[in-house]
Design a protein around this motif. Structure first.
Motif, PDB file in Angstrom:
ATOM      1  N   SER A  44       0.823  -1.209   0.000  1.00 35.72           N
ATOM      2  CA  SER A  44       0.000   0.000   0.000  1.00 35.72           C
ATOM      3  C   SER A  44       0.855   1.255   0.000  1.00 35.72           C
ATOM      4  N   GLY A  72      -0.099   4.344  -9.898  1.00 34.62           N
ATOM      5  CA  GLY A  72      -1.067   5.386  -9.573  1.00 34.62           C
ATOM      6  C   GLY A  72      -1.438   5.464  -8.109  1.00 34.62           C
ATOM      7  N   SER A  73      -0.753   4.706  -7.246  1.00 32.98           N
ATOM      8  CA  SER A  73      -1.063   4.741  -5.819  1.00 32.98           C
ATOM      9  C   SER A  73      -0.905   6.160  -5.272  1.00 32.98           C
ATOM     10  N   PRO A  74      -1.860   6.632  -4.463  1.00 33.86           N
ATOM     11  CA  PRO A  74      -1.749   7.981  -3.893  1.00 33.86           C
ATOM     12  C   PRO A  74      -0.614   8.096  -2.880  1.00 33.86           C
ATOM     13  N   ASN A  75      -0.016   6.971  -2.497  1.00 37.45           N
ATOM     14  CA  ASN A  75       1.045   6.994  -1.489  1.00 37.45           C
ATOM     15  C   ASN A  75       2.449   6.982  -2.086  1.00 37.45           C
ATOM     16  N   GLU A  76       2.549   7.013  -3.410  1.00 37.85           N
ATOM     17  CA  GLU A  76       3.872   6.868  -4.015  1.00 37.85           C
ATOM     18  C   GLU A  76       4.736   8.102  -3.853  1.00 37.85           C
ATOM     19  N   GLY A  77       4.123   9.312  -3.706  1.00 38.02           N
ATOM     20  CA  GLY A  77       4.893  10.533  -3.521  1.00 38.02           C
ATOM     21  C   GLY A  77       5.928  10.694  -4.622  1.00 38.02           C
ATOM     22  N   ASP A  78       7.193  10.967  -4.215  1.00 40.96           N
ATOM     23  CA  ASP A  78       8.259  11.117  -5.209  1.00 40.96           C
ATOM     24  C   ASP A  78       9.117   9.857  -5.304  1.00 40.96           C
ATOM     25  N   GLY A  81       6.710   4.937  -6.660  1.00 40.60           N
ATOM     26  CA  GLY A  81       5.973   3.746  -6.265  1.00 40.60           C
ATOM     27  C   GLY A  81       6.863   2.600  -5.819  1.00 40.60           C
TER      28      GLY A  81
END
Length: 201
Positions: A44, A72-78, A81
């Protein structure tokens, strides 16, 4: 000022997300315990803390690996992923109590289980971490071994050319991990308690 019931809308959304996440967590534990899930899956990207006063295990292996989030995970940040993790695998693990918590926007989902008298037990326990702190005692340890040749935990080894280490036996006290994934062939959690709390582990 706006008359929109902001608090009510936020809590409805929060509850829906939490119930879905809780169901997924329970399902993951059940399926992993039954051996249905493979050891690797898309993470996640939300780290969680695990602590234990004492972990003892037979058969220990450790190496680096790259964990991957869903595109496309919203948690990937910079990160793109991807997260570089330390994989710690233990063939037979016993923990004198376990605490796991994940911060969810000002509140924590906290899980506790076990005690020295009735410990948590796991077969083929595999943990992906980016930070580990503990007092460590190893027996018959090999440091710097090629991760592809590790054999203390059947089926758990890294890629060729990657730094690895393994030991016949390990004892960790005052253990604290920042984890991205945990799997086990079997996970026995006596006196399991899950609750939303203001503080974590």
């Amino acid at each position: 000022m706006s008359s929109t019931p902001f608090g009510r809308t936020r809590w409805r959304r929060f509850s829906a997300v939490m119930l879905g996440g809780l169901a997924a967590t329970i399902g993951l534990v059940v399926l992993t315990g039954q051996g249905v899930l493979a050891a690797s899956f898309s993470i996640s990207g939300m780290p969680f803390v695990v602590t234990s006063p004492r972990l003892h295990g037979y058969g220990f292996a450790q190496y680096a690996e790259l964990d991957q989030m869903e595109p496309g995970s919203p948690n990937e940040g910079d990160t793109g992923g991807q997260v570089v993790v330390i994989v710690s695998a233990i063939r037979d693990a016993t923990l004198d109590g376990l605490c796991q918590s994940i911060e969810l926007g000002g509140i924590n989902l906290k899980i506790t289980a076990g005690s020295p008298a009735d410990p948590v037990k796991a077969d083929t326990l595999v943990v992906d971490s980016d930070v580990i702190t503990a007092n460590a005692d190893f027996k018959t340890i090999d440091i710097g071994q090629d991760a592809s040749t590790l054999d203390r935990v059947p089926g758990k080894k890294g890629a060729i050319g990657v730094f690895g280490q393994q030991a016949e036996e390990v004892t960790l006290t005052n253990l604290r991990q920042n984890n991205y994934a945990t799997t086990a062939a079997r996970f026995y959690l006596p006196n399991l308690r899950m609750a939303f709390t203001s503080g974590g582990c």
